[in-house]
Design a protein around this motif. Structure first.
Motif, short mmCIF file in Angstrom:
data_model
loop_
_atom_site.label_atom_id
_atom_site.label_comp_id
_atom_site.label_asym_id
_atom_site.label_seq_id
_atom_site.Cartn_x
_atom_site.Cartn_y
_atom_site.Cartn_z
N SER A 28 1.00 -1.15 -0.26
CA SER A 28 0.03 0.11 0.05
C SER A 28 0.72 1.21 0.02
O SER A 28 0.45 2.29 -0.63
CB SER A 28 -0.80 0.07 1.20
OG SER A 28 -0.33 -0.14 2.44
N GLU A 29 2.14 1.27 0.76
CA GLU A 29 2.79 2.29 0.75
C GLU A 29 3.54 2.53 -0.57
O GLU A 29 3.91 3.78 -0.90
CB GLU A 29 4.01 2.38 1.91
CG GLU A 29 3.18 2.54 3.28
CD GLU A 29 4.26 2.39 4.48
OE1 GLU A 29 5.40 2.51 4.31
OE2 GLU A 29 3.89 2.09 5.56
N GLN A 32 1.32 4.12 -2.93
CA GLN A 32 0.93 5.66 -2.61
C GLN A 32 2.17 6.55 -3.18
O GLN A 32 1.84 7.83 -3.58
CB GLN A 32 0.69 5.78 -1.24
CG GLN A 32 -0.61 5.08 -0.71
CD GLN A 32 -2.02 5.80 -1.36
OE1 GLN A 32 -1.67 7.06 -1.83
NE2 GLN A 32 -3.24 5.21 -1.39
N SER A 33 3.34 5.86 -3.16
CA SER A 33 4.59 6.81 -3.14
C SER A 33 4.82 6.75 -4.56
O SER A 33 5.88 7.43 -5.14
CB SER A 33 5.72 6.20 -2.30
OG SER A 33 6.03 4.90 -2.74
N LYS A 72 -2.48 3.97 -12.53
CA LYS A 72 -2.35 5.32 -11.76
C LYS A 72 -1.54 6.19 -12.44
O LYS A 72 -0.48 5.80 -13.23
CB LYS A 72 -1.40 4.98 -10.20
CG LYS A 72 -1.50 6.07 -9.61
CD LYS A 72 -0.83 5.73 -8.06
CE LYS A 72 -0.44 7.23 -7.38
NZ LYS A 72 0.26 6.77 -6.17
N LEU A 177 -6.11 -0.06 -4.41
CA LEU A 177 -5.09 0.60 -3.71
C LEU A 177 -4.91 1.92 -4.55
O LEU A 177 -4.50 2.86 -3.89
CB LEU A 177 -3.55 -0.29 -3.51
CG LEU A 177 -3.96 -1.31 -2.41
CD1 LEU A 177 -2.63 -2.04 -2.57
CD2 LEU A 177 -4.01 -0.80 -1.13
N ALA A 178 -4.53 1.88 -5.82
CA ALA A 178 -4.24 2.96 -6.71
C ALA A 178 -5.33 4.05 -6.68
O ALA A 178 -4.93 5.17 -6.68
CB ALA A 178 -4.11 2.51 -7.90
N SER A 180 -7.58 4.61 -4.07
CA SER A 180 -8.03 4.85 -2.65
C SER A 180 -6.96 6.10 -2.32
O SER A 180 -6.10 6.27 -2.92
CB SER A 180 -7.60 3.87 -1.66
OG SER A 180 -6.17 3.48 -1.71
N GLU A 182 -5.06 8.97 0.05
CA GLU A 182 -4.16 8.79 0.98
C GLU A 182 -4.54 8.47 2.34
O GLU A 182 -5.62 8.69 2.86
CB GLU A 182 -3.25 10.15 1.39
CG GLU A 182 -2.66 10.58 0.15
CD GLU A 182 -1.28 9.96 -0.13
OE1 GLU A 182 -0.94 9.21 0.76
OE2 GLU A 182 -0.75 9.92 -1.12
N PRO A 183 -3.95 7.13 2.95
CA PRO A 183 -4.28 6.70 4.23
C PRO A 183 -4.32 7.69 5.26
O PRO A 183 -3.59 8.55 5.57
CB PRO A 183 -3.30 5.41 4.68
CG PRO A 183 -1.86 6.02 3.88
CD PRO A 183 -2.51 6.61 2.58
#
Length: 259
Positions: A28-29, A32-33, A72, A177-178, A180, A182-183
């Protein structure tokens, strides 16, 4: 001629090089990065010899990838170039540890950085950002890349990603995940006040500066006689008093001299 190069400290953001250990972050990280994530077919591979910014002789390999899906990012081209360090040309071979391998006509998922000056992209985290696709029970699953290191078979691999990534990751999971946001911050976490020092990150040499004490509501509402202390005189009030005393002494001396 065959040259071997070992690049250290380039396995970021998913992996942080720490001597002989590797910190594995959750998928997941990594998602996001990464600015761009695409799926595509490798159509051609070509090495090129050139020079770097300091004039040194270098070899880079470019893979032309036909985009089949953008998972993404905002890549709009139908075909893009993927650049990696190393390759073989003009009788010289340069091998870079951790560099991804390309094969013509392979179906792959790539975690990419931003567009470079030569209109190409580089894979995030070297070989950690390149995934193969396998079909299992009617699903398309990711394999290799970061997931291979998350199996714990890599020497020195450690971190929360080892457990978090141990599952079948499908293309559908990656899309979720792409898509969603930012957590959110962890439960109990608070935003730092403006001007306050932020906690030092794990492994860093920084420290947290102590914060100034803040008076409680009861203390801030107490009168001087309740606390047993007189309030300090402000600098401006003290200056006025001293100035007045000086004027009085000067007038007294002038009056005595006239007598």
């Amino acid at each position: 001629m065959k040259l071997h190069f070992l690049l250290l400290g380039l396995l970021l953001p998913p992996v942080i090089s720490r001597a002989t250990s590797f910190h594995i972050a959750p998928m997941s990280e990594f998602v996001q990065s990464s600015p761009n994530i695409v799926r595509g077919i490798v159509r051609s591979i070509r090495p090129e010899e050139g020079t770097d910014t300091e004039g040194n002789r270098v070899i880079r390999t470019y893979a032309e990838v036909e985009i089949t899906e953008v998972l993404k990012g905002r890549i709009q081209e139908k075909r893009i170039l993927i650049r990696k360090a190393g390759g073989s040309t003009n009788g010289m071979t340069v091998e870079v540890a951790g560099a991804p391998e390309f094969h013509e006509n392979e179906d792959t998922v790539l975690f990419l950085g931003d567009l470079l000056e030569d209109r190409s992209y580089e894979i995030e985290g070297l070989e950690l950002g390149k995934f193969e696709i396998e079909k299992k029970n009617g699903k398309e699953l990711l394999s290799g890349g970061l997931l291979a290191y998350s199996e714990g078979s890599a020497e020195g691999a450690q971190g929360p990603g080892i457990e978090a990534n141990r599952k079948d990751w499908s293309i559908g999971d990656l899309k979720k995940l792409a898509a969603s946001p930012e957590p959110p911050p962890a439960a109990g976490a608070t935003e730092p006040r403006p001007g306050a020092a932020s906690p030092a990150s794990p492994g860093s040499a920084g420290s947290v500066l102590p914060e100034a004490p803040v008076a409680s509501p009861e203390e801030s509402t107490k009168k001087p006689d309740e606390t047993g202390q007189k309030p300090e005189e402000s600098p401006s009030r003290t200056s006025v008093i001293l100035f007045g005393l000086g004027i009085g002494i000067a007038l007294a001396m002038l009056f005595r001299s006239k007598k």
